[in-house]
Design an enzyme around this catalytic site. Structure first.
Site, PDB file in Angstrom:
ATOM      1  N   ASN A  91      80.747  71.651  -8.930  1.00  0.00           N
ATOM      2  CA  ASN A  91      80.888  71.066 -10.266  1.00  0.00           C
ATOM      3  C   ASN A  91      79.890  69.928 -10.445  1.00  0.00           C
ATOM      4  OD1 ASN A  91      82.273  68.163 -10.457  1.00  0.00           O
ATOM      5  ND2 ASN A  91      83.076  69.180  -8.629  1.00  0.00           N
TER       6      ASN A  91
ATOM      7  N   CYS B  38      82.387  59.901  -5.737  1.00  0.00           N
ATOM      8  CA  CYS B  38      81.958  60.961  -6.645  1.00  0.00           C
ATOM      9  C   CYS B  38      80.455  61.194  -6.539  1.00  0.00           C
ATOM     10  CB  CYS B  38      82.333  60.615  -8.087  1.00  0.00           C
ATOM     11  SG  CYS B  38      81.771  61.865  -9.282  1.00  0.00           S
TER      12      CYS B  38
ATOM     13  N   ASN C 234      86.186  63.703  -0.794  1.00  0.00           N
ATOM     14  CA  ASN C 234      85.704  64.103  -2.107  1.00  0.00           C
ATOM     15  C   ASN C 234      84.714  65.246  -1.903  1.00  0.00           C
ATOM     16  OD1 ASN C 234      85.052  64.128  -4.889  1.00  0.00           O
ATOM     17  ND2 ASN C 234      85.290  61.915  -5.030  1.00  0.00           N
ATOM     18  N   THR C 235      84.124  65.726  -2.972  1.00  0.00           N
ATOM     19  CA  THR C 235      83.230  66.875  -2.890  1.00  0.00           C
ATOM     20  C   THR C 235      81.937  66.537  -2.144  1.00  0.00           C
ATOM     21  OG1 THR C 235      82.420  66.310  -5.091  1.00  0.00           O
ATOM     22  CG2 THR C 235      84.135  67.986  -4.947  1.00  0.00           C
TER      23      THR C 235
ATOM     24  N   CYS D 237      92.400 101.121  16.229  1.00  0.00           N
ATOM     25  CA  CYS D 237      90.945 101.280  16.173  1.00  0.00           C
ATOM     26  C   CYS D 237      90.566 102.525  15.373  1.00  0.00           C
ATOM     27  CB  CYS D 237      90.388 101.381  17.587  1.00  0.00           C
ATOM     28  SG  CYS D 237      88.612 101.667  17.665  1.00  0.00           S
TER      29      CYS D 237
ATOM     30  N   CYS E  20      82.367  96.255  16.698  1.00  0.00           N
ATOM     31  CA  CYS E  20      82.429  95.404  17.891  1.00  0.00           C
ATOM     32  C   CYS E  20      81.225  95.655  18.789  1.00  0.00           C
ATOM     33  CB  CYS E  20      83.731  95.649  18.653  1.00  0.00           C
ATOM     34  SG  CYS E  20      84.015  97.366  19.133  1.00  0.00           S
TER      35      CYS E  20
ATOM     36  N   CYS F 190      86.100  92.587  13.863  1.00  0.00           N
ATOM     37  CA  CYS F 190      86.820  93.850  13.725  1.00  0.00           C
ATOM     38  C   CYS F 190      87.495  93.933  12.360  1.00  0.00           C
ATOM     39  CB  CYS F 190      87.870  93.986  14.824  1.00  0.00           C
ATOM     40  SG  CYS F 190      88.850  95.506  14.677  1.00  0.00           S
TER      41      CYS F 190
END
Length: 499
Positions: A171, A232, A296-297, A440, A446, A483
């Site tokens: 944002n 901020c 905060n961000t 499986c 894998c 997996c």
């Protein structure tokens, strides 16, 4: 407890609708609520609420026909799995009493530890009112200031998962665009109509006098505590926001200024855009803060358009570094909360944690690392205030199952297991992977990952089942993570220490 029977991947086509048609079509259950409980890791609590009989048996599933994606979500199967696979393995019935969720923030009672963090989700009286009615214990109101705020459009962008859900959110939103007087009127109305709910007033001043005046006004108009926005990333010009949080001397100075204006508890909201958070946190304590809020961000850039060469969100041919949030930042937030929780200089300070909380389990992880309250924004922007039901139900079930009488008893229990260096880790044991061959499907993921990203210890046999070379395996568990069928887990151990 934490081995889930049903995964989000089993219901990816569910849109988590508002006023969901599936529930409207069902006369016996709330399918939408049950599906949401799966999405938000509350399958145990949801199954515990179910009756002895499964009403989905022999049901023609009108819910699936009514779905906005008709017959694309296996609603009947998912509810049946809750009843048949999850319910029989529960240790306790559903705990109706939510008293164990009650906690406190710097001596002020909270009916549960969940608050909405300072952001657009708590920027008007109506929004706070609806959040309170939904069950949130309190709000940290969008940061109050005396600046002339004029927002850009658009101002959000995101990184999404395979089903379109937000993983990371950016944002360039700024502070409250209401005047100080308008926000004070909102506080008075909220406190009059919701006297038991908690109002945390986020403020940002331009100088000592403003920090002092804003804190004084918030106390006079009904706030229960003050949060100082030192973090901020979108208000850094002119030495504001995260520019303050990166300078301990300024954190101490402006905390002291705010303290002169109020006797209410003060939390300093700190920036993650630093190497370590402790210097600013210790400065806040010296300045008179009673607690800390983090994180905060994080300063970020999301994407660059390959045709316009502009990152998102693009505003008339330009963009800007903005704040990154959402579930993707949780590991970073947990690291900072652990740092604060382990710092003996900060002992006794309340930690209000945020950063990627989407489910009750996310919240619990912060609590186990020392947080006393939890703040949420990005998940609410995506899913709405209604997630409070799942947050409360999941945490309450966990606390009851573990025998905890309150949130405080779980606070900080994981701190001793966390080290800021890998030097303390035991290195004489290899834990081999265990292959569950009945699960499986023979995809070979894998084998590929071990060959190209590991130690060439896995091959597929003629039946396309994995075979492990124990002489080569170092127990890194990359195969466990990649997996797609969750058909690999931890297995036997090998001691490698040489005498």
């Amino acid at each position: 407890m934490f081995e889930r029977k049903i995964m989000r991947s089993d219901m990816l086509r569910c849109a988590l609708c508002a006023d969901a048609p599936c529930s409207a079509a069902c006369a016996k259950l709330d399918p939408a609520g049950l599906l949401r409980s799966i999405w938000f890791d509350v399958e145990n609590a949801a199954a515990a609420r179910m009756t002895d009989s499964n009403p989905c048996i022999d049901c023609p599933a009108p819910c699936e026909a009514a779905c906005v994606r008709p017959h694309q979500v296996p609603i009947r199967e998912l509810i049946t799995r809750l009843h048949a696979d999850v319910r029989p393995q529960l240790d306790i019935p559903f705990p109706e009493d939510e008293g164990r969720l009650q906690t406190e923030l710097c001596g002020v009672t909270l009916e549960n530890p969940f608050l909405l963090s300072s952001s657009v989700v708590v920027s008007t009286y109506d929004m706070c009112s609806r959040a309170f009615e939904a069950g949130w214990a309190g709000v940290c109101f969008k940061t109050i200031c005396s600046f002339d705020i004029h927002e850009a459009s658009p101002r959000f962008s995101a990184i999404t998962g395979d089903n379109g859900s937000i993983i990371g959110f950016k944002n360039i939103e700024q502070l409250s665009d209401h005047s100080v007087a308008e926000n004070m009127e909102i506080f008075r109305r909220l406190k009059e109509n919701y006297p038991t709910k908690f109002i945390l007033a986020s403020i940002m001043g331009q100088n000592d006098a403003e920090w002092e005046e804003l804190s004084r006004l918030c106390e006079e108009n009904g706030a229960d505590a003050i949060e100082l926005n030192f973090s901020c990333p979108n208000m850094a010009d002119g030495g504001l926001g995260s520019d303050i949080g990166q300078v301990p001397e300024l954190v101490e100075r402006f905390t002291a200024a705010a303290r002169r204006g109020t006797k209410l508890p003060i939390l300093a909201k700190l920036t993650p855009n630093v190497a370590t958070m402790s210097p600013a946190a210790e400065a806040a304590r010296r300045g008179g803060a009673d607690g800390l809020a983090a994180i905060n961000t994080i300063k970020s850039i999301i994407g660059v358009n390959p045709h316009t060469y502009i990152s998102a969100p693009a505003v008339h041919g330009m963009s800007a570094v903005g704040g990154y949030s959402g579930n993707a930042v949780k590991p970073i937030a947990l690291r900072f909360i652990a740092e604060l929780g382990q710092n003996p200089t900060l002992h006794g300070m309340h930690l209000s944690a945020m950063g990627g909380v989407e489910t009750w389990l996310d919240a619990l992880e912060f609590i186990l690392l020392g947080a006393g309250s939890i703040q949420v924004t990005t998940a609410v922007m995506q899913y709405g205030y209604r997630i409070i039901d799942d947050l409360k139900a999941g945490l309450n079930y966990y606390l009851a199952e573990k025998g905890f009488s309150c949130v405080r008893e779980a606070t900080g229990l994981a701190l001793e297991s966390v080290s800021d260096t890998t030097d303390v880790l035991e290195r004489d044991t290899v834990i081999f992977p265990r292959f569950h061959r009945e699960k499986c499907i023979g995809c070979g993921r894998c084998e590929i990952s071990c060959a190209d990203g590991g130690h060439q210890a896995i091959r597929l046999n003629e039946a396309r089942k994995p075979i492990l070379d124990g002489k080569k395996c170092v127990g890194c568990h990359l195969c466990v993570l990649v997996c797609p069928e969750r058909a690999i887990s931890s297995g036997r151990k090998r001691i490698t220490k040489k005498n």
